[in-house]
Design a protein around this motif. Structure first.
Motif, PDB file in Angstrom:
ATOM      1  N   PRO A  30       0.807  -1.212   0.000  1.00 24.56           N
ATOM      2  CA  PRO A  30       0.000   0.000   0.000  1.00 24.56           C
ATOM      3  C   PRO A  30       0.847   1.271   0.000  1.00 24.56           C
ATOM      4  O   PRO A  30       0.327   2.369   0.155  1.00 24.56           O
ATOM      5  CB  PRO A  30      -0.771  -0.117   1.320  1.00 24.56           C
ATOM      6  CG  PRO A  30       0.222  -0.770   2.229  1.00 24.56           C
ATOM      7  CD  PRO A  30       1.075  -1.676   1.358  1.00 24.56           C
ATOM      8  N   THR A  87      -5.854   2.190  14.638  1.00 26.23           N
ATOM      9  CA  THR A  87      -6.121   1.950  13.217  1.00 26.23           C
ATOM     10  C   THR A  87      -5.184   2.766  12.343  1.00 26.23           C
ATOM     11  O   THR A  87      -4.594   2.246  11.386  1.00 26.23           O
ATOM     12  CB  THR A  87      -7.581   2.297  12.876  1.00 26.23           C
ATOM     13  OG1 THR A  87      -8.454   1.483  13.655  1.00 26.23           O
ATOM     14  CG2 THR A  87      -7.854   2.063  11.398  1.00 26.23           C
ATOM     15  N   ALA A  88      -5.030   4.033  12.679  1.00 28.15           N
ATOM     16  CA  ALA A  88      -4.148   4.895  11.891  1.00 28.15           C
ATOM     17  C   ALA A  88      -2.707   4.424  11.985  1.00 28.15           C
ATOM     18  O   ALA A  88      -1.964   4.447  10.998  1.00 28.15           O
ATOM     19  CB  ALA A  88      -4.273   6.338  12.359  1.00 28.15           C
ATOM     20  N   GLU A 126      -2.221   1.319   9.752  1.00 28.62           N
ATOM     21  CA  GLU A 126      -2.174   1.682   8.335  1.00 28.62           C
ATOM     22  C   GLU A 126      -0.839   2.319   7.988  1.00 28.62           C
ATOM     23  O   GLU A 126      -0.228   2.025   6.951  1.00 28.62           O
ATOM     24  CB  GLU A 126      -3.328   2.619   7.999  1.00 28.62           C
ATOM     25  CG  GLU A 126      -4.700   1.949   8.071  1.00 28.62           C
ATOM     26  CD  GLU A 126      -5.835   2.935   7.873  1.00 28.62           C
ATOM     27  OE1 GLU A 126      -5.557   4.169   7.866  1.00 28.62           O
ATOM     28  OE2 GLU A 126      -6.983   2.487   7.728  1.00 28.62           O
ATOM     29  N   CYS A 127      -0.372   3.224   8.848  1.00 28.47           N
ATOM     30  CA  CYS A 127       0.924   3.863   8.633  1.00 28.47           C
ATOM     31  C   CYS A 127       2.048   2.836   8.685  1.00 28.47           C
ATOM     32  O   CYS A 127       2.946   2.839   7.843  1.00 28.47           O
ATOM     33  CB  CYS A 127       1.130   4.956   9.684  1.00 28.47           C
ATOM     34  SG  CYS A 127       2.717   5.791   9.581  1.00 28.47           S
ATOM     35  N   ASP A 160       1.918  -0.371   8.014  1.00 23.50           N
ATOM     36  CA  ASP A 160       1.901  -1.217   6.826  1.00 23.50           C
ATOM     37  C   ASP A 160       2.535  -0.519   5.628  1.00 23.50           C
ATOM     38  O   ASP A 160       3.278  -1.129   4.852  1.00 23.50           O
ATOM     39  CB  ASP A 160       0.462  -1.614   6.475  1.00 23.50           C
ATOM     40  CG  ASP A 160      -0.117  -2.614   7.469  1.00 23.50           C
ATOM     41  OD1 ASP A 160       0.646  -3.115   8.325  1.00 23.50           O
ATOM     42  OD2 ASP A 160      -1.333  -2.893   7.387  1.00 23.50           O
ATOM     43  N   ARG A 161       2.253   0.767   5.462  1.00 19.34           N
ATOM     44  CA  ARG A 161       2.838   1.505   4.348  1.00 19.34           C
ATOM     45  C   ARG A 161       4.360   1.565   4.476  1.00 19.34           C
ATOM     46  O   ARG A 161       5.089   1.371   3.498  1.00 19.34           O
ATOM     47  CB  ARG A 161       2.256   2.923   4.283  1.00 19.34           C
ATOM     48  CG  ARG A 161       0.818   2.994   3.812  1.00 19.34           C
ATOM     49  CD  ARG A 161       0.416   4.419   3.460  1.00 19.34           C
ATOM     50  NE  ARG A 161       0.447   5.302   4.631  1.00 19.34           N
ATOM     51  CZ  ARG A 161      -0.591   5.502   5.423  1.00 19.34           C
ATOM     52  NH1 ARG A 161      -1.742   4.872   5.192  1.00 19.34           N
ATOM     53  NH2 ARG A 161      -0.491   6.324   6.456  1.00 19.34           N
TER      54      ARG A 161
END
Length: 219
Positions: free
Chosen positions: A90, A134-135, A138-139, A141-142
């Protein structure tokens, strides 16, 4: 040993062999069989002779008692390691450029200051404002995917310290939880390094990591 800074010395016991990491000199060392047996007895809370204590103190530079040696060891987690479970890449070019920056910064930290100084830089990265879970996921994973991409283009397959230091620096700078784990195994001796977020492995597989014993964890 787990630390917000970096200790001078760390210790792990891998398959009955005591292995020391001298962080200041960037070297691993082991003990003679007699000294190794004495240290294992001491760690188990068993008595050893005064002669054995003197030999351990001379070999390690540490006053030989159970508390001193146990304090050098990384705490064992009661929870099993888990895979990171990152989806298909991602990351975008902005994150990839940041990954390149942190790789260069990690290389310079190791090359100019040495092993311990590079770890101290990581430990001292100031925390940014906390993200929601959650944020942060996501961060994370990137960033992890960006470093996966980078490792296939710019770093050697066996450059685990450089790759892990760059990833940990990037994550911590982005307010994502990251611990740098340095680990060892014996017969034959080998050292390895990876990054975790609590018990979630971020750049290593469980089967490979499980064959090593953590010797130093930089929070």
């Amino acid at each position: 040993m787990t630390s917000a800074s970096v200790p001078d010395m760390a210790l792990a016991v891998a398959h009955g062999h005591a292995i020391f990491l001298d962080c200041a000199l960037d070297r691993y060392f082991a003990l003679s069989p007699t000294e190794n047996d004495a240290l294992l007895r001491l760690l188990a809370g068993e008595p050893i002779s005064d002669r054995a204590r003197r030999a351990l103190t001379a070999a390690t530079g540490i006053e030989a008692n159970t508390q001193n040696f146990r304090a050098l060891m990384a705490p064992r987690s009661s929870r099993p390691l888990v895979e990171r479970g990152v989806p298909d890449d991602p990351s975008g070019w902005t994150v990839r450029l940041s990954a390149i920056y942190h790789l260069v910064a990690a290389r310079l930290a190791i090359g100019l200051g040495g092993f311990r100084a590079a770890l101290l830089q990581l430990a001292r990265i100031e925390a940014m404002p906390a993200r929601s879970s959650t944020a942060m996921a996501e961060c994370r994973d990137r960033i992890v995917c960006a470093h996966d991409w980078l490792s296939g283009h710019a770093t050697a397959h066996d450059a685990c310290l450089l790759r892990s230091l760059a990833l940990a620096r990037h994550l911590r700078s982005a307010a994502c939880a990251a611990q740098l784990v340095i680990a060892v195994r014996a017969e034959p001796f080998s050292a390895h390094c990876w990054v975790q977020s609590d018990d979630r492995l971020l750049n290593e597989e469980i089967d490979h990591a499980a064959s090593f014993e953590p010797i130093l964890v930089v929070q």
